[in-house]
Structure formats: C-alpha cells, structure tokens
Scaffold this motif. Sequence first.
Motif, PDB file in Angstrom:
ATOM      1  N   GLN A 165       0.821  -1.211   0.000  1.00  0.00           N
ATOM      2  CA  GLN A 165       0.000   0.000   0.000  1.00  0.00           C
ATOM      3  C   GLN A 165       0.855   1.261   0.000  1.00  0.00           C
ATOM      4  N   VAL A 166       2.125   1.128   0.370  1.00  0.00           N
ATOM      5  CA  VAL A 166       3.010   2.290   0.423  1.00  0.00           C
ATOM      6  C   VAL A 166       3.892   2.386  -0.814  1.00  0.00           C
ATOM      7  N   PHE A 167       4.365   1.244  -1.313  1.00  0.00           N
ATOM      8  CA  PHE A 167       5.364   1.244  -2.381  1.00  0.00           C
ATOM      9  C   PHE A 167       4.843   0.527  -3.618  1.00  0.00           C
ATOM     10  N   ALA A 168       4.905   1.197  -4.755  1.00  0.00           N
ATOM     11  CA  ALA A 168       4.539   0.574  -6.033  1.00  0.00           C
ATOM     12  C   ALA A 168       5.252   1.315  -7.151  1.00  0.00           C
ATOM     13  N   GLU A 169       5.643   0.578  -8.174  1.00  0.00           N
ATOM     14  CA  GLU A 169       6.337   1.185  -9.309  1.00  0.00           C
ATOM     15  C   GLU A 169       5.429   2.184 -10.013  1.00  0.00           C
ATOM     16  N   GLY A 170       5.976   3.379 -10.315  1.00  0.00           N
ATOM     17  CA  GLY A 170       5.228   4.391 -11.042  1.00  0.00           C
ATOM     18  C   GLY A 170       4.231   5.166 -10.213  1.00  0.00           C
ATOM     19  N   ARG A 171       4.232   4.967  -8.899  1.00  0.00           N
ATOM     20  CA  ARG A 171       3.267   5.657  -8.034  1.00  0.00           C
ATOM     21  C   ARG A 171       3.999   6.324  -6.879  1.00  0.00           C
ATOM     22  N   GLY A 209      11.215   9.225  -9.954  1.00  0.00           N
ATOM     23  CA  GLY A 209      11.202   7.803  -9.648  1.00  0.00           C
ATOM     24  C   GLY A 209      11.030   7.480  -8.187  1.00  0.00           C
ATOM     25  N   VAL A 210      10.675   8.487  -7.383  1.00  0.00           N
ATOM     26  CA  VAL A 210      10.479   8.257  -5.950  1.00  0.00           C
ATOM     27  C   VAL A 210       9.159   7.524  -5.736  1.00  0.00           C
ATOM     28  N   HIS A 211       9.198   6.455  -4.945  1.00  0.00           N
ATOM     29  CA  HIS A 211       7.974   5.711  -4.629  1.00  0.00           C
ATOM     30  C   HIS A 211       7.255   6.280  -3.407  1.00  0.00           C
ATOM     31  N   HIS A 212       8.023   6.849  -2.476  1.00  0.00           N
ATOM     32  CA  HIS A 212       7.416   7.299  -1.219  1.00  0.00           C
ATOM     33  C   HIS A 212       8.215   8.469  -0.660  1.00  0.00           C
ATOM     34  N   LEU A 213       7.500   9.487  -0.185  1.00  0.00           N
ATOM     35  CA  LEU A 213       8.115  10.620   0.497  1.00  0.00           C
ATOM     36  C   LEU A 213       7.809  10.547   1.986  1.00  0.00           C
ATOM     37  N   MET A 214       8.869  10.596   2.798  1.00  0.00           N
ATOM     38  CA  MET A 214       8.732  10.715   4.245  1.00  0.00           C
ATOM     39  C   MET A 214       8.805  12.199   4.582  1.00  0.00           C
ATOM     40  N   LEU A 215       7.663  12.803   4.880  1.00  0.00           N
ATOM     41  CA  LEU A 215       7.588  14.252   5.011  1.00  0.00           C
ATOM     42  C   LEU A 215       7.779  14.701   6.458  1.00  0.00           C
ATOM     43  N   ASN A 216       8.781  15.559   6.665  1.00  0.00           N
ATOM     44  CA  ASN A 216       8.988  16.243   7.940  1.00  0.00           C
ATOM     45  C   ASN A 216       8.369  17.629   7.805  1.00  0.00           C
TER      46      ASN A 216
END
Length: 313
Positions: free
Chosen positions: A14-20, A279-286
């Motif tokens: 649900q967190v990581f997928a190619e192209g998303r 190409g980032v799959h997920h951003l950890m936002l501070n």
Amino acid sequence: MIPAAGPSPRSFDQVFAEGRLSLGVVLPVRRQPDAPIDFREQIALARRAEELGFAAIWVRDVPLNGPWYPEIIGHLDPWVALGAVSAVTRSIALGTAATVLPLRHPWHLAKAAASVQALSGQRLLLGLGSGDRPEEFAAFGLRSEDRRTLFREKWEKLQGALLHPQSLPGLPDSFELRPTDFVPPPLIVIGSAGQSLEWIARHAAGWATYHREPEQQRDRHHLWRRAVDGAAPGQFRSFSVALHLSIERGSGAATAIPLGYRTGETGLVSILAEQRDLGVHHLMLNLESSTLEPDESLELVAAAAARATGTSS
C-alpha cells in the motif's frame, strides 16, 4: 546470508509501487522548529493523516539527547509511539525511520516488531539505520567506528528471527520468538548504514535516502536501479526520500532549505509532481509551519497531492 525473500505484506504494497508516489508523515508535525511538542496531539494527528489518505506514519529513534544532537525535543520511544498510533488507526502503515540497529539487541527488536505486527494487523515497516553520533555509541559502551559491522551482524540475526521465529539464529532450539502468528515486516535501510547499494538491494526490501537537488536525486535513483538490477534482478525494491517541508500560507513558489523546501501550495504541487517523475515511490515528510496549525499542514499537503497525482495521498 538471509535474502530479502517472501511475499510482500499489505503494508508494503500500500506504500510502495512502481510508477506511483505515496506520502508518509514523520512525527512530530511541528508548528515551528523548536516549538514545544504535545505528544498526545501527535497521536491525534496520526489519526487525521489516515483520514486524509496518507500511506504511512513514521517515527524516529533517538535514545539520548545532548549537545551533540541539534534538536531540543525529546522523541518518544519508537515502539511506545507506534503502539499508541496503532490503537487509534486502522489501515495506515507504521514505520520506524530509523531504528538505530547497532544500539539495540536484535532479539529485543524482533520482539517489538512482532508485537506491533500482532497489535496493528501487520502494518509495520521496519526502517533500520546505523546511527552516526559517536557520543551516543560511547554511552552504550560501543564504538561508532564499528557501526557498519554491527549493522550487518545484527541485521542477519534480526531478519532471521523475524523469518524463522521458532528457530532463532545462533541459539539452541529451545528458544522461540512469540507471538509467532505475525507476518515478517519488510526491512528498509534508512540512509546508507555504511553499506554499499548492492548490499542494500540484496538484503533489504527498499532504501530510503535524503533529499537532494533534482539532478543529484535522479543520479541517485539511477545508481539504485543499477544496484537492484545487479543484486536482485527482476525483483521490486522501493526507493524513498526523506523531505523537509516548511509550509506557508498562500500560493508561493518553493525555495530551497536544508534537506527540503519552504513552500506555499503552488510550489508544493510542483515538488510532489517532480518527486514522482524522479522515480520516488514514497516521500517521508517532515512538516513544520510558523503560520499553520499541524492539522492544516496535513490538509494542505493532502490537497496538493491530489492535484499533483490526480489521486489522494
């Protein structure tokens, strides 16, 4: 060597997928860099992030504070924090970014991870780092110069315990990790942990690095893809970025700050679209703001994500 094998748990997919591109929130969400933190409010903000469609909540591991650590706030113990977040949420992934593996015993970590998995419905993302503060290593009776070796040795024991809880590596058969009815959480390397990208691609489900300028980040992603193709051909490995955002009211453009941007809504939409294209799959936002309440910051980011991707966070 124990490979990064097995089916992906629901939290990972649900967190990581190619192209998303998906978004996660690093607690605490702040009003200002040094503003006092109401940690009970932070638990409520985690619930609000889930309502807004964020994919993950992340917590940090800072055992000790002192002049060597620039932030004056005291972070909660990550396992206590994730237990509290788990109790008020239902679907959002729960991540550590990062648990300092050399400073913790792998059996303790395995027990904590199994417990969060059992309590949360298998939502844990176990982010692991090597740490980098010599003073903290000394306080635990360790040498920071040994952190690379310690990281690899403890990784193997931790991963072995999670994959085979009834046969712990290096212990007699009479020892088990319970509860046993948990899905092994994905292990993600945060930072380099003193390891090569090839080692990370071979052993971990993903890698999280820090914000860089777009061209540097694109090169970093290419290096990661090359490492994955060489060490784990045909397998998916996630690529995440930790990004600091100082959010302002209005539609201002983004300007650079250390490890991120100061931005209004228009700039934020552009940032998110750019990260997806890198190409980032997920951003950890501070997240922090001097003009917005924390819940308003979350709502602004969720709205910008919908505009940038055509979906929710």
